[in-house]
Design a protein around this motif. Structure first.
Motif, PDB file in Angstrom:
ATOM      1  N   ALA A  50       0.826  -1.214   0.000  1.00 60.95           N
ATOM      2  CA  ALA A  50       0.000   0.000   0.000  1.00 60.95           C
ATOM      3  C   ALA A  50       0.855   1.257   0.000  1.00 60.95           C
ATOM      4  CB  ALA A  50      -0.934  -0.002   1.212  1.00 60.95           C
ATOM      5  N   TRP A  51       2.078   1.139   0.548  1.00 59.64           N
ATOM      6  CA  TRP A  51       2.991   2.284   0.596  1.00 59.64           C
ATOM      7  C   TRP A  51       3.728   2.481  -0.732  1.00 59.64           C
ATOM      8  CZ3 TRP A  51       3.781   5.456   4.916  1.00 59.64           C
ATOM      9  CH2 TRP A  51       4.839   6.368   4.817  1.00 59.64           C
ATOM     10  N   ALA A  52       3.790   1.450  -1.569  1.00 63.36           N
ATOM     11  CA  ALA A  52       4.608   1.475  -2.783  1.00 63.36           C
ATOM     12  C   ALA A  52       4.316   2.710  -3.624  1.00 63.36           C
ATOM     13  CB  ALA A  52       4.363   0.215  -3.607  1.00 63.36           C
ATOM     14  N   GLY A  53       5.383   3.396  -4.035  1.00 69.90           N
ATOM     15  CA  GLY A  53       5.267   4.614  -4.818  1.00 69.90           C
ATOM     16  C   GLY A  53       5.384   5.870  -3.999  1.00 69.90           C
ATOM     17  N   LEU A  54       5.261   5.767  -2.675  1.00 65.05           N
ATOM     18  CA  LEU A  54       5.345   6.950  -1.814  1.00 65.05           C
ATOM     19  C   LEU A  54       6.796   7.290  -1.471  1.00 65.05           C
ATOM     20  CD1 LEU A  54       3.435   8.999  -0.543  1.00 65.05           C
ATOM     21  CD2 LEU A  54       3.261   7.537   1.458  1.00 65.05           C
ATOM     22  N   GLY A  55       7.701   6.326  -1.607  1.00 65.78           N
ATOM     23  CA  GLY A  55       9.131   6.586  -1.425  1.00 65.78           C
ATOM     24  C   GLY A  55       9.589   6.548   0.026  1.00 65.78           C
TER      25      GLY A  55
ATOM     26  N   VAL B 165      17.072   3.062 -16.601  1.00 67.92           N
ATOM     27  CA  VAL B 165      16.201   3.749 -15.654  1.00 67.92           C
ATOM     28  C   VAL B 165      17.091   4.571 -14.728  1.00 67.92           C
ATOM     29  CG1 VAL B 165      14.757   3.427 -13.607  1.00 67.92           C
ATOM     30  CG2 VAL B 165      14.298   2.104 -15.672  1.00 67.92           C
ATOM     31  N   THR B 166      16.770   5.832 -14.574  1.00 68.97           N
ATOM     32  CA  THR B 166      17.497   6.696 -13.643  1.00 68.97           C
ATOM     33  C   THR B 166      16.564   7.063 -12.503  1.00 68.97           C
ATOM     34  OG1 THR B 166      18.887   7.595 -15.397  1.00 68.97           O
ATOM     35  CG2 THR B 166      18.739   8.873 -13.360  1.00 68.97           C
ATOM     36  N   HIS B 167      17.024   6.855 -11.272  1.00 66.36           N
ATOM     37  CA  HIS B 167      16.202   7.145 -10.105  1.00 66.36           C
ATOM     38  C   HIS B 167      17.078   7.829  -9.049  1.00 66.36           C
ATOM     39  CE1 HIS B 167      12.521   6.637  -7.747  1.00 66.36           C
ATOM     40  NE2 HIS B 167      13.297   6.398  -6.713  1.00 66.36           N
ATOM     41  N   VAL B 168      16.591   8.928  -8.521  1.00 70.33           N
ATOM     42  CA  VAL B 168      17.361   9.719  -7.566  1.00 70.33           C
ATOM     43  C   VAL B 168      16.927   9.387  -6.143  1.00 70.33           C
ATOM     44  CG1 VAL B 168      17.960  12.040  -6.783  1.00 70.33           C
ATOM     45  CG2 VAL B 168      17.684  11.579  -9.232  1.00 70.33           C
ATOM     46  N   PHE B 169      17.879   8.907  -5.356  1.00 72.58           N
ATOM     47  CA  PHE B 169      17.678   8.720  -3.926  1.00 72.58           C
ATOM     48  C   PHE B 169      18.296   9.910  -3.191  1.00 72.58           C
ATOM     49  CE2 PHE B 169      17.467   4.402  -5.598  1.00 72.58           C
ATOM     50  CZ  PHE B 169      16.362   3.890  -4.935  1.00 72.58           C
ATOM     51  N   THR B 170      18.125   9.953  -1.874  1.00 71.56           N
ATOM     52  CA  THR B 170      18.619  11.093  -1.109  1.00 71.56           C
ATOM     53  C   THR B 170      20.120  11.281  -1.272  1.00 71.56           C
ATOM     54  OG1 THR B 170      16.887  10.694   0.533  1.00 71.56           O
ATOM     55  CG2 THR B 170      18.694  12.132   1.191  1.00 71.56           C
ATOM     56  N   HIS B 171      20.876  10.190  -1.229  1.00 70.60           N
ATOM     57  CA  HIS B 171      22.333  10.302  -1.181  1.00 70.60           C
ATOM     58  C   HIS B 171      23.035   9.867  -2.456  1.00 70.60           C
ATOM     59  CE1 HIS B 171      21.957  11.341   2.985  1.00 70.60           C
ATOM     60  NE2 HIS B 171      21.352  10.207   3.267  1.00 70.60           N
TER      61      HIS B 171
ATOM     62  N   ARG C  79      25.499  14.531  -6.033  1.00 69.83           N
ATOM     63  CA  ARG C  79      25.225  13.143  -5.656  1.00 69.83           C
ATOM     64  C   ARG C  79      26.107  12.202  -6.471  1.00 69.83           C
ATOM     65  NH1 ARG C  79      19.828  15.065  -5.944  1.00 69.83           N
ATOM     66  NH2 ARG C  79      18.697  14.930  -3.982  1.00 69.83           N
ATOM     67  N   PRO C  80      26.681  11.188  -5.842  1.00 70.01           N
ATOM     68  CA  PRO C  80      27.415  10.187  -6.614  1.00 70.01           C
ATOM     69  C   PRO C  80      26.454   9.348  -7.447  1.00 70.01           C
ATOM     70  CG  PRO C  80      27.271   9.512  -4.326  1.00 70.01           C
ATOM     71  CD  PRO C  80      26.717  10.905  -4.396  1.00 70.01           C
ATOM     72  N   THR C  81      26.971   8.796  -8.529  1.00 68.22           N
ATOM     73  CA  THR C  81      26.185   7.926  -9.403  1.00 68.22           C
ATOM     74  C   THR C  81      26.541   6.473  -9.114  1.00 68.22           C
ATOM     75  OG1 THR C  81      26.122   9.611 -11.131  1.00 68.22           O
ATOM     76  CG2 THR C  81      25.621   7.352 -11.790  1.00 68.22           C
TER      77      THR C  81
END
Length: 355
Positions: free
Chosen positions: A90-95, A304-310, A240-242
């Motif tokens: 149910a949380w999926a997509g909220l990050g 696919v490119t996805h940005v996380f906090t760090h 941010r590092p890749t």
């Protein structure tokens, strides 16, 4: 003789609380977790749930998730009794998926250790999983009407401009909290906290603050000095590092293979596509680390490119077909758009490339 100009350090709580609360009474945002202005308290469960969901997430994104959660699990006891996988889906997509794991742990702690009732003090609330300084203050003020200094990003911006604090963030945070303490009233604590948030979200915006309609403009030092748009200052963040990984879409006829990720680490406990370990460099095109089966893998034309906090994650997307090979264990779903419903955003992106 001209009136004496009030320096920011001389601002009294009533100079802020009275006009701000009057503005809030007529201009507050109507949100599904809020009690009306002037109500003695709000439902602690709904306040807690909304505050956890709102961490690093927009109000617009949270509303449908909040409504789904409270419809499916209307009380903290109901949420505590839910299956982990159902809550995570149910949380999926909220990050920021650690929040979902803490949500489950906190609900169970409230149900088993506190008789289904949230503690009423900041100190006791801080003892719950996933409840930090900000969240405990918000629940204490909004749900229980206690005087608490509630400081989120919106409040930081309002206070930095009100007192013309030019020290950049994050170094300014202790000062901003101390200044917020000086203007926080004892009465209507929850309304005051939400009024400060609403002011920052709708009037004292990050860019182009609407000072002409702000109820605090007569007390605002940065508005007087014409520098509101430049505050709060922020220390530049390092780039941010890749990082890199492979993700695999394995088919068997009309089904696609999903797996449950380990309980700890990135996207812990979430349902996802099979994936390699994250690395500092991409894997060679002819290497398939972490592949769920020895099949012919075809690489998607784009990652696919996805940005996380760090860090920023680049996923090479590979698709393959079992073609009669023994089916490995996993959660097999029909390979259409609905298969992505329970997946975190980066896996939804990957599945979209090949479904």
């Amino acid at each position: 003789m001209p009136a004496k100009e009030i320096a920011p350090k001389d601002i009294a709580p009533k100079d802020i609380a009275a006009p701000l609360l009057a503005w809030y009474d007529r201009a507050h945002r109507r949100l599904p977790w809020r009690a009306p202005p002037g109500a003695n308290a709000a439902d602690p469960y709904r306040v807690w749930l909304s505050e956890i969901m709102l961490q690093q997430t927009t109000v617009a994104a949270v509303i449908p998730y909040f409504e789904h959660f409270t419809s499916r699990w209307p009380t903290v006891e109901a949420l505590a009794a839910a299956e982990d996988g159902d809550v995570l889906a149910a949380w999926a997509g909220l990050g920021y998926y650690a929040r979902a794991r803490n949500l489950i742990a906190c609900a169970r702690a409230v149900a088993s250790e506190h008789g289904g009732r949230f503690p009423e003090t900041e100190a006791a609330l801080r003892g719950l999983p996933g409840v930090g300084a900000y969240t405990s203050a918000a629940i204490a003020a909004i749900a229980f009407g206690q005087r608490a200094v509630v400081v989120d990003g919106n409040v930081e911006r309002v206070v930095a401009r009100l007192f013309a604090v030019e020290t950049p963030l994050p170094a300014a945070r202790p000062q901003l909290r101390a200044l917020a303490d000086t203007i926080t009233p004892g009465a209507r604590a929850g309304d005051f906290a939400q009024a400060m948030m609403d002011l920052g979200a709708t009037v004292c915006r990050p860019r182009s603050p609407d000072c002409l309609v702000c109820p605090l403009v007569v007390s605002c030092d940065s508005a007087r000095r014409g520098i509101a748009d430049a505050l709060p200052a922020k220390t530049p963040k390092p780039p941010r590092p890749t990082r890199y990984a492979n993700v695999y879409v394995l088919r068997d006829a009309d089904e696609v293979m999903l797996v449950r990720r380990p309980p700890r680490g990135l996207l812990g406990g979430m349902l996802g596509l099979p994936m390699s370990e994250i690395a500092d460099t991409p894997a060679p095109d002819n290497a398939h680390p972490g592949a769920p089966a020895a099949v012919r893998w075809t690489r998607s034309a784009r990652p696919v490119t996805h940005v996380f906090t760090h860090f920023e994650l680049h996923l090479a997307v590979f698709s393959g077909d079992l073609s009669g090979i023994t089916k490995p264990s996993g959660d097999w779903r029909v390979a259409n758009k609905s298969a992505a419903r329970d997946l975190p955003t980066l896996f939804r992106k990957a599945l979209d490339f090949v479904v």
